[in-house]
Design a protein around this motif. Structure first.
Motif, short mmCIF file in Angstrom:
data_model
loop_
_atom_site.label_atom_id
_atom_site.label_comp_id
_atom_site.label_asym_id
_atom_site.label_seq_id
_atom_site.Cartn_x
_atom_site.Cartn_y
_atom_site.Cartn_z
N ILE A 1 0.86 -1.17 0.00
CA ILE A 1 0.00 0.00 0.00
C ILE A 1 0.90 1.23 0.00
CG2 ILE A 1 -1.85 1.24 1.19
CD1 ILE A 1 -2.68 -1.48 0.22
N LYS A 2 0.89 1.94 -1.13
CA LYS A 2 1.78 3.09 -1.27
C LYS A 2 1.08 4.38 -0.85
CE LYS A 2 4.52 1.13 -5.06
NZ LYS A 2 5.01 1.34 -6.45
N ASP A 3 1.86 5.26 -0.25
CA ASP A 3 1.37 6.58 0.12
C ASP A 3 0.98 7.32 -1.17
OD1 ASP A 3 0.85 8.96 1.36
OD2 ASP A 3 2.89 9.31 2.07
N PRO A 4 -0.26 7.87 -1.29
CA PRO A 4 -1.26 8.14 -0.25
C PRO A 4 -2.42 7.14 -0.24
CG PRO A 4 -1.76 9.48 -2.13
CD PRO A 4 -0.58 8.63 -2.51
N GLN A 5 -2.22 5.90 -0.70
CA GLN A 5 -3.29 4.92 -0.68
C GLN A 5 -3.67 4.58 0.76
OE1 GLN A 5 -1.50 1.71 -2.94
NE2 GLN A 5 -2.66 2.26 -4.79
N THR A 6 -4.93 4.15 0.96
CA THR A 6 -5.42 3.76 2.29
C THR A 6 -6.27 2.50 2.16
OG1 THR A 6 -7.43 5.10 2.09
CG2 THR A 6 -5.51 6.17 3.07
N ILE A 7 -6.49 1.85 3.29
CA ILE A 7 -7.53 0.83 3.37
C ILE A 7 -8.50 1.28 4.45
CG2 ILE A 7 -6.01 -1.03 2.61
CD1 ILE A 7 -5.95 -2.02 5.51
N ALA A 8 -9.77 0.92 4.30
CA ALA A 8 -10.81 1.39 5.21
C ALA A 8 -11.53 0.22 5.84
CB ALA A 8 -11.79 2.30 4.48
N SER A 9 -12.05 0.44 7.05
CA SER A 9 -12.84 -0.59 7.70
C SER A 9 -14.14 -0.79 6.92
CB SER A 9 -13.14 -0.21 9.15
OG SER A 9 -13.88 0.99 9.21
#
Length: 809
Positions: free
Chosen positions: A42-50
């Motif tokens: 997961i590269k900045d600025p990627q995110t994972i969410a609940s």
């Protein structure tokens, strides 16, 4: 050693947000929106969410810096960070990434693929196909704990400042070293603020808690392993509790309309809340100037510093103690000092005797839930609350009292002689009056207004003990008679403890059984509630309201006497699977109890000469007589309306969490519909046989109200009914009652029926189809509409701190 964890503290309902490592999977799991599989980057600025888009895992930059950190934050408020990974090894640009290694460790890489941070987990067995998942649900609450045997603590740690998430100088957690649990904030190991002693209901050093006994507000429990654990329960809404870099704890609530966090309360609230502000034997009062004074019998240890406003050295005794020849000065409404040594005791007089018998005891206090508290070395961090708190008795040399007495002796003697003469004249006159009316009340057990019992119920002497309190037309008892009836308020006669204080069973000389409610000086309630109950209940008569038989006001004692209820309270009979009386409560009895409570509420709202809103309806305030008829009790919080009034508002919210209507608990607005909401909760509790504030369905992640809504709305209402009474023969009636309960607990007061309509529904007078209730506000364990408009689970977090394990050595 400090071990960062993904955790957050909430005020009313804490949620442990876990970055869960699932390591024993048999096959490789494909990546989902809330997970990272081994090897995935997961590269900045990627995110994972609940799953419900409440929390995100990704990189962030604190204000006034360009450093990048991996953290977890609210999806709808990304500046509110709840956990930080690489707090000491920030990335200098946005080229970083996070991945999950083959051995199950979360790893942060910089732009050159160099590892800058890792979880460094070790396992005893090989890891197969690890997956990291971010959750938006968890257990019932984050815990702060201390093990008294090992000294190990689970603590909160503040950031260094708003820009640097490194561990700062302030920590917060549970302290049990002094004998009674309390919450403490430390500044580099030195106490900075403390909550005061936990008495099983509230922390005695937080003034606000005395004004509302909110059931489930906090919980401190201990186990056989020596662990004391502090938790906070669930509540609707997004709430954070922040320990910031200056040592302040701030409670905030998310304002979904304005899209901001609103500050609710901050500790320390004022200068006097700062630990030891006035030094040893000094007393702090935030409303006075200067705020610090020496206790009576003490003087400043350093006059020059004290005069300049430096009170840190505190005060010293003027006269040294001489064991066996001392007295006690009473300081009223106090935050009692630190380092209390508790000793359970049923009566306050025992505390005084024990302290006098111990030459090292310099002060004592009494709380009806803790018992005696003693101090032996110094009195530090003492504060005057003004109207609530605990009375502190400070040991002083006899000379401190003697000199005071000598100065006023020339005043006291003539006043005393004159008063004695007047009393003799009045006594003779009243004795003649009583003699004429003696036969009228002989052996009745109750006397007319203005009369007072003596220890012999057949001999009556008119007295006026109510110098500060006028209890009006209420029959009066003497304290000595009530003490005799309850065997000196013996623990064996204790029926329970309420907001006022303990309630005892008593038997008068004529054999009449009574219930004696004794107002405790340490009670969170006081004169206002005492007089409120006298005024309200003395003017009410209904078969579903408890009957007030009389009162007692002598010196510091304020006591109410009720008819005795042999089957105790509804909660004592209804809750607990091992309770033998619970087996007696079949459906017919429960239905009758529901109707009886409703009739009592109708009388209060519509049929009495006063219009009354109870404001504290709950199972412990419903008593059951020998025929299991319900009687509403405890009118200390009730409000009387006159004329065309039908609602009110208050800044002082009183009542019990879990039974308060949303508009009352959140905004202080109350009306008849507030009582209807509480009645709805009661209906559902009676049907389920479970307490709303203690119930949580792990399988469905639902509260009691949410469970009732789900099962009823799915056409499976009978599954909600307690297993021991559920029956197909009465299914229609039971499901109808569930629907009525759900109609009562709707979020908007306008949607709830008035109490007379509720009774018509219960009795079958309304035979057509009942209205369909709207989904209650607490339906899905406190679910509400999320930022994206979807229904989702409310979770809670802290900000600017992490959870740490510290070695107590």
């Amino acid at each position: 050693m400090t071990v960062p964890r993904i955790a957050q503290l909430l005020f009313h309902r804490s949620i442990f947000l876990l970055l869960l490592l699932i390591i024993q999977s048999a096959a490789c799991l494909s990546r989902e929106e809330d997970t990272i599989s081994a090897g995935v980057v997961i590269k900045d600025p990627q995110t994972i969410a609940s799953q419900n888009q409440i929390y995100k895992l990704g990189f962030f930059t604190p204000p006034n810096t360009t450093n990048r950190y991996l953290g977890i934050f609210f999806a709808f408020s990304q500046e509110t960070v709840v956990w930080v990974a690489n707090r000491y090894t920030p990335l200098k640009d946005s080229s970083g990434a996070v991945t999950l290694s083959r051995d199950g460790n979360l790893v942060i890489l910089d732009g050159t693929n160099r590892t800058v941070w890792s979880t460094n987990l070790t396992t005893t067995s090989p890891v197969v196909n690890p997956v990291a998942q971010i959750l938006d649900t968890g257990n019932l609450g984050m815990t702060l704990s201390m093990n008294v045997k090992t000294g190990k603590r689970v603590l909160l740690t503040a950031w260094k400042n708003a820009t640097d998430p490194g561990i700062g100088s302030f920590t917060g957690g549970l302290d049990v070293v002094s004998g009674t649990p309390q919450l403490v904030n430390w500044n580099e190991g030195r106490p900075y603020w403390r909550s005061g002693q936990w008495n099983g209901l509230i922390f005695l050093g937080i003034k606000l808690m005395f004004y509302a006994y909110l059931e489930g507000f906090n919980v401190v429990k201990n186990d056989s392993a020596g662990n004391f654990v502090y938790t906070t329960p669930q509540i609707n809404g997004f709430v954070t509790l922040t320990l910031n870099s200056s040592g302040s704890v701030t409670r905030k609530e998310w304002n979904g309309v304005e899209k901001r966090w609103d500050v609710v309360v901050t500790y320390p609230e004022n200068e006097c809340d700062v630990y030891g502000k006035c030094g040893p034997f000094g007393s702090c009062n935030a409303l006075e100037s200067p705020i610090c004074t020496c206790m009576r019998g003490f003087e400043p240890a350093n006059e020059d510093e004290w005069g300049r406003g430096n009170w840190s050295n505190g005060c010293r005794r003027r006269s040294q103690l001489r064991c066996g020849d001392d007295g006690f000065e009473r300081l009223r409404y106090m935050k009692v000092p630190d380092f209390a040594q508790p000793l359970p005791s049923g009566v306050q007089d025992e505390c005084r005797t024990r302290c006098l018998g111990n030459c090292s005891c310099i002060a004592y206090a009494y709380d009806s839930y803790i018992g005696c508290m003693f101090w032996s070395n110094t009195l530090i961090d003492t504060q005057e609350f003004g109207s609530v708190g605990v009375d502190l008795y400070v040991r002083l040399s006899a000379s401190e009292f003697g000199s005071h007495k000598g100065r006023k002796l020339y005043i006291i003697i003539p006043v005393t002689v004159s008063f004695a003469c007047i009393c003799i004249i009045i006594f003779i006159a009243r004795w003649l009056m009583v003699k004429r009316r003696g036969d009228k009340v002989k052996d009745t057990g109750i006397v007319e207004a203005g009369q007072m019992f003596t220890t012999d119920s057949t001999a009556i002497v008119l007295r006026n003990e109510a110098k500060e309190v006028n209890i009006g037309e209420l029959p009066k008892f003497t304290f000595e008679m009530l003490a005799k009836a309850t065997k000196r308020f013996h623990e064996d006669n204790l029926l329970g403890r309420g907001g006022f204080g303990p309630v005892y069973k008593g038997i008068l000389a004529n054999g009449k059984e009574i219930a004696v409610k004794r107002l405790s000086a340490e009670s969170g309630q006081g004169m206002q509630e005492f007089m409120n109950e006298v005024i309200v209940i003395s003017k009410l008569q209904h078969r579903n309201l408890v009957k007030l038989l009389g009162g007692c006001v002598e010196k510091e004692e304020k006591i109410l006497i009720y008819e005795y209820m042999p089957n105790k309270s509804l909660d004592a009979c209804l809750f607990g699977s091992t309770n033998p009386t619970k087996k007696l409560l079949d459906w017919n009895m429960r239905y009758s109890i529901i109707e009886g409570i409703g009739r009592g509420i109708l009388y209060l709202h519509r049929d009495s000469r006063l219009r009354i809103i109870h404001r504290d309806l709950k199972p412990s305030n419903v008593l059951l007589d020998q025929d299991w008829n319900p009687k509403i009790s405890d009118f200390g919080m009730a409000r009387i309306f006159g004329g065309n009034e039908d609602h009110g508002s208050t800044a002082r919210v009183v009542g019990t969490y879990g039974y308060m209507a949303p508009e009352y608990g959140m905004e202080g607005r109350f009306s008849e519909k507030s009582d209807v909401y509480s009645f709805g909760v009661l209906i559902l509790e009676i049907i389920k046989g479970k307490k709303n504030t203690r119930y949580f369905n792990d399988e469905l992640s639902l509260s009691l109200i949410g469970c009732a809504w789900k099962m009823w709305s799915e056409g499976n209402g009978l599954s909600f009914v307690e297993e021991g009474i559920a029956s197909r023969e009465t299914e229609e009636e039971m499901v109808r009652c569930i629907q009525i309960g759900l109609l009562c607990v709707q979020e908007s007061p306008n949607d709830r029926p008035v109490i007379q309509t509720v009774l018509s529904m219960l009795s079958g007078e309304i035979v057509e189809l009942l209205p369909l209730p709207k989904q209650p506000v607490f339906a899905e364990n406190g679910s509400t509409r999320g930022p994206n408009g979807s229904t989702q689970q409310n979770v809670y977090s802290n900000n600017e701190h992490t959870l740490s394990m510290l070695d107590g050595s």
